[in-house]
Enzyme design. Sequence first.
Site, PDB file in Angstrom:
ATOM      1  N   ASP A   1       0.903  -1.145   0.000  1.00 19.76           N
ATOM      2  CA  ASP A   1       0.000   0.000   0.000  1.00 19.76           C
ATOM      3  C   ASP A   1       0.940   1.192   0.000  1.00 19.76           C
ATOM      4  O   ASP A   1       1.553   1.500   1.029  1.00 19.76           O
ATOM      5  CB  ASP A   1      -0.872   0.010   1.258  1.00 19.76           C
ATOM      6  CG  ASP A   1      -1.810   1.212   1.268  1.00 19.76           C
ATOM      7  OD1 ASP A   1      -1.404   2.290   0.792  1.00 19.76           O
ATOM      8  OD2 ASP A   1      -2.941   1.071   1.756  1.00 19.76           O
ATOM      9  N   HIS A   2       1.099   1.851  -1.137  1.00 20.08           N
ATOM     10  CA  HIS A   2       2.202   2.814  -1.230  1.00 20.08           C
ATOM     11  C   HIS A   2       2.046   3.994  -0.268  1.00 20.08           C
ATOM     12  O   HIS A   2       3.017   4.643   0.068  1.00 20.08           O
ATOM     13  CB  HIS A   2       2.421   3.270  -2.681  1.00 20.08           C
ATOM     14  CG  HIS A   2       1.463   4.313  -3.151  1.00 20.08           C
ATOM     15  ND1 HIS A   2       0.178   4.021  -3.518  1.00 20.08           N
ATOM     16  CD2 HIS A   2       1.590   5.651  -3.319  1.00 20.08           C
ATOM     17  CE1 HIS A   2      -0.431   5.136  -3.895  1.00 20.08           C
ATOM     18  NE2 HIS A   2       0.403   6.139  -3.781  1.00 20.08           N
TER      19      HIS A   2
ATOM     20  N   HIS B   1      -5.747   3.036   1.273  1.00 16.82           N
ATOM     21  CA  HIS B   1      -4.999   4.190   1.768  1.00 16.82           C
ATOM     22  C   HIS B   1      -5.687   4.916   2.937  1.00 16.82           C
ATOM     23  O   HIS B   1      -5.064   5.195   3.956  1.00 16.82           O
ATOM     24  CB  HIS B   1      -4.762   5.198   0.642  1.00 16.82           C
ATOM     25  CG  HIS B   1      -4.201   4.598  -0.612  1.00 16.82           C
ATOM     26  ND1 HIS B   1      -3.286   3.576  -0.598  1.00 16.82           N
ATOM     27  CD2 HIS B   1      -4.414   4.875  -1.924  1.00 16.82           C
ATOM     28  CE1 HIS B   1      -2.962   3.255  -1.850  1.00 16.82           C
ATOM     29  NE2 HIS B   1      -3.641   4.025  -2.670  1.00 16.82           N
TER      30      HIS B   1
END
Length: 504
Positions: free
Chosen positions: A186-187, A249
Amino acid sequence: MSDEARPGPTVMTIFGAGGDLAWRKLIPALYDLFLDGWLPERFAVVGVDRVKMDLDPFRQRLRDGVDRFSRRGQSDEEAWNRFASHLVCFLSADLARPEGYAALADRIAALEKEWGDEAGLLLYLALPPAAIQTVTEQLGRARLARDRARARIVVEKPFGHDLASARDLNRLLTHTFDESQIYRIDHYLGKETVQNILAFRFANALFEPIWDRRYIDHVQITVAEQVGVEHRGAYYDHAGALRDMIQNHLLQILSLIAMEPPVSFLADEIRNKKLDVLRAIRPIPREELHRFAVRGQYGAGWIEGKRVPAYRDEPGVASDSTTETFAALKLFIDNWRWQDIPFYLRTGKRLPIRASEAQIRFRPVPHQSFPDTAFAEWQTNRLILRIQPEEGILLRFQAKRPGPTMRLSPVEMRFTYREAFKATSPEAYETLLLDVMRGDATLFMRADQVEAAWSIVTPILEAWESVAPIGFPNYPAGSWGPEAAGALIAQDGQSWLQPTLPED
Ligand code: BG6
């Protein structure tokens, strides 16, 4: 840089190396890590893809990606050549057949022989979800997954489409790999400002004592994007804002804001504490969904003086699409710390500005001792965690205005990364790639976290899918989303606190 901080010898295999992710994100991140001295000397990238390409054009394409997307800008000839020597081969292979994997295993063995050392195997799936099963099974057959300590697989989102498919995907992955070998990206978790939520809360004595329902009135998390769906219409039209942004996010940011203090900084300790938050989120009653969840889709409009098309006119999008490009939720966390404190979340494409931030709004003072004339401009205290752009933290409080009378005005204490550290932050992918190489899973999603997040959004998705949305498109590009989003928060006597624009 001490060698201790560097990972050991590593062979990174990128499946889908001819695609967008390697070009835009992975190689620019590796290049910057290389320039900063973080990569081990014995480091090799092997590209695997269905497309046919020789090594030289492969390197050339990646250099183009670095020139466009590296935070350092254009690459330097000498530095690039040194880096490019680590891009050792490009294997054109049918990912459904064993031959390519056998060639990969041979190549890895040859590198290990040359290095006289065993290498960590970083297996990066830069592939669409439909390819994951085939590649995972083939990796298993080729015995590339068998060493639990050395082989790690990196999987990009989306992790499933709903709770059931996420469970299937987890089952499939754990059939071949142990959970400890799986790194789900999950950047957002790699962003400095998101990691800083932990530092801010738990490295300071000041805020944690007031970080609960007694002092906090509510929390707002906004991830606003100016862009539309760009070239990703075909993917996005089957996803929508709830799946694309909130399931991952925004719920991760919420978990970091709401979690209990960890006992240690160990990966599983932190992930356990975050998981507790997700599990404590109160299910939304279906019959009252409209009071807790709002969806929207952008129509044509204006962004920074430019006319932009409606979502339904974007390439790859159905002309009668009912996919949401905006979603807002009101969530409660059923535990001692947060009982009855609303967390408002919203995200959307084609909003007026690009800004991600969390605002913590504190309760009013219990008693106003100042004269009525003092607080015409009075505001409750707010803490603003600015995730991007212009990363930093702002604290708003009241001060007496200079002058002979007592008049209060809100003022700000401000920390910005730019001023405080005078250095550019690493890109999220730099942090995350280095962590995988070092075997640190703190910033990656565990299977149970992914499933817990899907448990929260799946009932909303099902309810939305069962009833066509009314009046789509319901917000013009360049606005702050549909009117119903304002009503969602206004029902509690609050309003969205618009993200603060970066300083001029
Ligand atoms: C991705 C979504 O995960 O995050 C995209 O799929 C979105 O739709 C992107 O644009 C936003 O990331 P960032 O880092 O630009 O805020």
